[in-house]
Design an enzyme around this catalytic site. Structure first.
Site, PDB file in Angstrom:
ATOM      1  N   ASP A 151      -9.741   9.050   3.399  1.00 21.42           N
ATOM      2  CA  ASP A 151      -9.962   9.224   1.911  1.00 21.42           C
ATOM      3  C   ASP A 151     -11.211   9.320   1.579  1.00 21.42           C
ATOM      4  O   ASP A 151     -12.263   8.544   2.159  1.00 21.42           O
ATOM      5  CB  ASP A 151      -9.036   8.106   1.082  1.00 21.42           C
ATOM      6  CG  ASP A 151      -9.485   6.752   1.084  1.00 21.42           C
ATOM      7  OD1 ASP A 151      -8.642   5.872   1.605  1.00 21.42           O
ATOM      8  OD2 ASP A 151     -10.686   6.663   0.751  1.00 21.42           O
TER       9      ASP A 151
ATOM     10  N   HIS B 103     -13.321   7.746  11.436  1.00 24.18           N
ATOM     11  CA  HIS B 103     -12.072   8.726  11.788  1.00 24.18           C
ATOM     12  C   HIS B 103     -12.059   9.887  11.207  1.00 24.18           C
ATOM     13  O   HIS B 103     -10.939  10.456  11.106  1.00 24.18           O
ATOM     14  CB  HIS B 103     -10.737   7.418  11.551  1.00 24.18           C
ATOM     15  CG  HIS B 103     -10.469   6.619  12.340  1.00 24.18           C
ATOM     16  ND1 HIS B 103      -9.725   5.497  12.042  1.00 24.18           N
ATOM     17  CD2 HIS B 103     -11.313   6.104  13.476  1.00 24.18           C
ATOM     18  CE1 HIS B 103      -9.805   4.650  12.839  1.00 24.18           C
ATOM     19  NE2 HIS B 103     -10.815   4.689  13.919  1.00 24.18           N
TER      20      HIS B 103
ATOM     21  N   CYS C 103     -12.659  24.094  12.373  1.00 23.82           N
ATOM     22  CA  CYS C 103     -12.137  25.377  13.358  1.00 23.82           C
ATOM     23  C   CYS C 103     -12.125  25.252  14.713  1.00 23.82           C
ATOM     24  O   CYS C 103     -13.484  24.723  15.188  1.00 23.82           O
ATOM     25  CB  CYS C 103     -12.949  26.673  12.705  1.00 23.82           C
ATOM     26  SG  CYS C 103     -12.331  27.951  14.052  1.00 23.82           S
TER      27      CYS C 103
ATOM     28  N   CYS D  69     -14.634  27.918  16.553  1.00 18.96           N
ATOM     29  CA  CYS D  69     -15.990  27.743  16.652  1.00 18.96           C
ATOM     30  C   CYS D  69     -16.625  26.644  16.150  1.00 18.96           C
ATOM     31  O   CYS D  69     -17.809  26.391  16.137  1.00 18.96           O
ATOM     32  CB  CYS D  69     -16.710  28.998  15.571  1.00 18.96           C
ATOM     33  SG  CYS D  69     -16.372  28.374  13.921  1.00 18.96           S
TER      34      CYS D  69
ATOM     35  N   CYS E  21     -15.685  32.301  11.669  1.00 17.22           N
ATOM     36  CA  CYS E  21     -15.470  33.331  12.979  1.00 17.22           C
ATOM     37  C   CYS E  21     -14.505  34.329  12.694  1.00 17.22           C
ATOM     38  O   CYS E  21     -14.185  35.015  13.495  1.00 17.22           O
ATOM     39  CB  CYS E  21     -15.451  32.245  13.856  1.00 17.22           C
ATOM     40  SG  CYS E  21     -13.775  31.496  14.357  1.00 17.22           S
TER      41      CYS E  21
ATOM     42  N   GLY F 211      -9.996  -5.312   4.708  1.00 14.61           N
ATOM     43  CA  GLY F 211      -8.574  -4.472   4.583  1.00 14.61           C
ATOM     44  C   GLY F 211      -8.217  -3.701   5.608  1.00 14.61           C
ATOM     45  O   GLY F 211      -7.755  -2.665   5.710  1.00 14.61           O
TER      46      GLY F 211
ATOM     47  N   SER G 253      -6.150  -4.117   9.858  1.00 16.23           N
ATOM     48  CA  SER G 253      -5.200  -5.211  10.534  1.00 16.23           C
ATOM     49  C   SER G 253      -5.778  -5.542  11.800  1.00 16.23           C
ATOM     50  O   SER G 253      -5.278  -6.286  12.667  1.00 16.23           O
ATOM     51  CB  SER G 253      -3.870  -4.494  10.680  1.00 16.23           C
ATOM     52  OG  SER G 253      -3.927  -3.256  11.210  1.00 16.23           O
TER      53      SER G 253
ATOM     54  N   LEU H 158      -5.710  -9.096   2.945  1.00 22.90           N
ATOM     55  CA  LEU H 158      -4.609  -9.758   2.340  1.00 22.90           C
ATOM     56  C   LEU H 158      -3.988 -10.888   3.111  1.00 22.90           C
ATOM     57  O   LEU H 158      -3.816 -11.983   2.547  1.00 22.90           O
ATOM     58  CB  LEU H 158      -3.496  -8.817   1.984  1.00 22.90           C
ATOM     59  CG  LEU H 158      -2.424  -9.174   0.938  1.00 22.90           C
ATOM     60  CD1 LEU H 158      -2.950  -9.062  -0.306  1.00 22.90           C
ATOM     61  CD2 LEU H 158      -1.489  -7.906   1.017  1.00 22.90           C
TER      62      LEU H 158
ATOM     63  N   ALA I 141      -7.945  -7.311  -1.957  1.00 22.78           N
ATOM     64  CA  ALA I 141      -9.264  -7.068  -1.603  1.00 22.78           C
ATOM     65  C   ALA I 141     -10.247  -7.003  -3.288  1.00 22.78           C
ATOM     66  O   ALA I 141     -11.404  -7.310  -3.336  1.00 22.78           O
ATOM     67  CB  ALA I 141      -9.760  -5.712  -0.951  1.00 22.78           C
TER      68      ALA I 141
HETATM   69  N1  APR Z   1      -6.103  -6.209  -0.283  1.00 23.63           N
HETATM   70  C1  APR Z   1      -6.673  -6.432   0.991  1.00 23.63           C
HETATM   71  N2  APR Z   1      -6.030  -6.264   2.485  1.00 23.63           N
HETATM   72  C2  APR Z   1      -5.077  -5.467   2.191  1.00 23.63           C
HETATM   73  C3  APR Z   1      -4.148  -5.261   0.823  1.00 23.63           C
HETATM   74  C4  APR Z   1      -4.863  -5.498  -0.414  1.00 23.63           C
HETATM   75  N3  APR Z   1      -4.693  -5.074  -1.578  1.00 23.63           N
HETATM   76  N4  APR Z   1      -3.202  -4.449   1.088  1.00 23.63           N
HETATM   77  C5  APR Z   1      -3.025  -4.316   2.569  1.00 23.63           C
HETATM   78  N5  APR Z   1      -4.130  -5.133   3.128  1.00 23.63           N
HETATM   79  C6  APR Z   1      -4.210  -5.161   4.450  1.00 23.63           C
HETATM   80  C7  APR Z   1      -3.256  -5.646   5.510  1.00 23.63           C
HETATM   81  O1  APR Z   1      -2.769  -6.884   5.343  1.00 23.63           O
HETATM   82  C8  APR Z   1      -3.342  -5.132   6.549  1.00 23.63           C
HETATM   83  O2  APR Z   1      -4.155  -6.196   7.354  1.00 23.63           O
HETATM   84  O3  APR Z   1      -4.895  -4.083   5.077  1.00 23.63           O
HETATM   85  C9  APR Z   1      -4.557  -3.859   6.356  1.00 23.63           C
HETATM   86  C10 APR Z   1      -4.013  -2.603   6.667  1.00 23.63           C
HETATM   87  O4  APR Z   1      -3.742  -2.462   7.979  1.00 23.63           O
HETATM   88  P1  APR Z   1      -3.327  -0.856   8.527  1.00 23.63           P
HETATM   89  O5  APR Z   1      -2.396  -0.555   7.758  1.00 23.63           O
HETATM   90  O6  APR Z   1      -3.033  -1.206  10.174  1.00 23.63           O
HETATM   91  O7  APR Z   1      -4.590   0.021   8.254  1.00 23.63           O
HETATM   92  P2  APR Z   1      -6.031  -0.102   9.184  1.00 23.63           P
HETATM   93  O8  APR Z   1      -6.216  -1.367   9.929  1.00 23.63           O
HETATM   94  O9  APR Z   1      -6.865   0.540   8.277  1.00 23.63           O
HETATM   95  O10 APR Z   1      -5.612   1.120  10.395  1.00 23.63           O
HETATM   96  C11 APR Z   1      -6.792   1.375  11.330  1.00 23.63           C
HETATM   97  O11 APR Z   1      -5.087   2.943  12.378  1.00 23.63           O
HETATM   98  O12 APR Z   1      -3.640   4.322  12.179  1.00 23.63           O
HETATM   99  C12 APR Z   1      -4.874   4.256  12.255  1.00 23.63           C
HETATM  100  O13 APR Z   1      -6.328   6.015  12.031  1.00 23.63           O
HETATM  101  C13 APR Z   1      -5.733   5.044  11.073  1.00 23.63           C
HETATM  102  O14 APR Z   1      -7.602   4.309  10.267  1.00 23.63           O
HETATM  103  C14 APR Z   1      -6.405   3.828  10.661  1.00 23.63           C
HETATM  104  C15 APR Z   1      -6.392   2.797  11.754  1.00 23.63           C
HETATM  105 ZN    ZN Z   2     -14.165  29.576  13.367  1.00 17.43          ZN
END
Ligand code: APR
Ligand code: ZN
Length: 231
Positions: A92, A107, A115, A118, A137, A174, A176, A201, A218
């Site tokens: 985002d 990511h 594309c 190209c 292209c 934020g 996992s 969290l 966060a």
């Molecule tokens: N404040 C802080 N932490 C938070 C909050 C909050 N309000 N809400 C959720 N979390 C934490 C959760 O506890 C969890 O540990 O954010 C984490 C989200 O984990 P995921 O959903 O696994 O997201 P992320 O770690 O960004 O995933 C990594 O996986 O699917 C791929 O490419 C995708 O970039 C992504 C990558």
């Molecule tokens: Zn192109």
């Protein structure tokens, strides 16, 4: 101090964007192998493009905006007191909307289109399912979101590792800790002698690897932490 900050979906959760692995998260509603791999795109491009179009539509919603975490991290970098590299796993644009100027999107970015014919890269907030020809292209049916899929190489890793191996502090916010190589950044930072802090969290998969940790939303933790760092 040289600080590397890594963010994940948890920093956008309080803006109203679903995370991936929390209850009701994106991977509870979609299968990764159907929408987020090169094979999925080769097998059924319309399904993949529709998945990303839906996420673009949500991100264009005026109700979705940066939150206090995004703004605090922008304030940290803008202070000029410390050298800060902001690395995000998020596709985002909420860090930018929160005021961050130099965001390393390892990511990729939801509002960018590439594309396959190209390799041209476009800023593009439109519906990906429209069968548009590439503006550079002319090839049609060859556009994909500029998002890194599972099995593909993250972007700008050299720049990330250069910063990690020369950092004084690594802060993970934020995320996992489920997806590599991002989940390994804490080990790289530690072996380079940096202090490491997790702001999340709840304890992540890699929680035991961090010197320090604070748990909670966060938008509570990060502004307070930035105030401390800038004091
Ligand atoms: N404040 C802080 N932490 C938070 C909050 C909050 N309000 N809400 C959720 N979390 C934490 C959760 O506890 C969890 O540990 O954010 C984490 C989200 O984990 P995921 O959903 O696994 O997201 P992320 O770690 O960004 O995933 C990594 O996986 O699917 C791929 O490419 C995708 O970039 C992504 C990558
Ligand atoms: Zn192109």
């Amino acid at each position: 101090m040289k600080i590397v900050v890594l963010t994940g979906a948890g920093v956008s959760a309080e803006s109203g964007l679903a995370t991936f692995r929390d209850a009701g998260g994106i991977w509870a509603r979609y299968r990764i192998e159907d929408v987020a791999t090169p094979d999925a795109y080769a097998r059924n491009p319309a399904k993949v493009l529709d998945f990303y179009t839906q996420r673009r539509v949500q991100l264009r919603d005026p109700a979705i905006d940066a939150n206090d975490t995004h703004r605090a991290l922008a304030r940290l970098a803008a202070s000029g007191t410390h050298e800060v590299l902001l690395v995000t796993q998020n596709v985002d644009d909420l860090h930018e909307r929160g005021g961050s100027e130099d965001v390393l999107h390892m990511h990729g970015e939801l509002f960018k289109t590439r594309c396959l014919a190209c390799d041209a890269l476009f800023d593009d907030r439109d519906d990906l399912t429209l069968q548009r020809a590439c503006a550079a292209c002319g090839a049609s049916g060859r556009l994909r979101p500029h998002v890194v899929w599972f099995g593909e190489m993250p972007l700008e890793l050299d720049r990330v590792y250069d910063a990690l191996t020369d950092s004084d502090l690594f802060v993970s916010i934020g995320t996992s800790g489920n997806v590599y190589p991002a989940a390994d950044f804490v080990r790289t930072a530690r072996s380079a002698g940096a202090r490491t802090l997790e702001l999340n969290l709840e304890p992540s998969e890699g929680a035991s690897l961090f010197h320090d940790a604070r748990y909670g939303p966060a938008s509570n933790l990060v502004p307070a932490w930035v105030d401390e760092i800038l004091a």
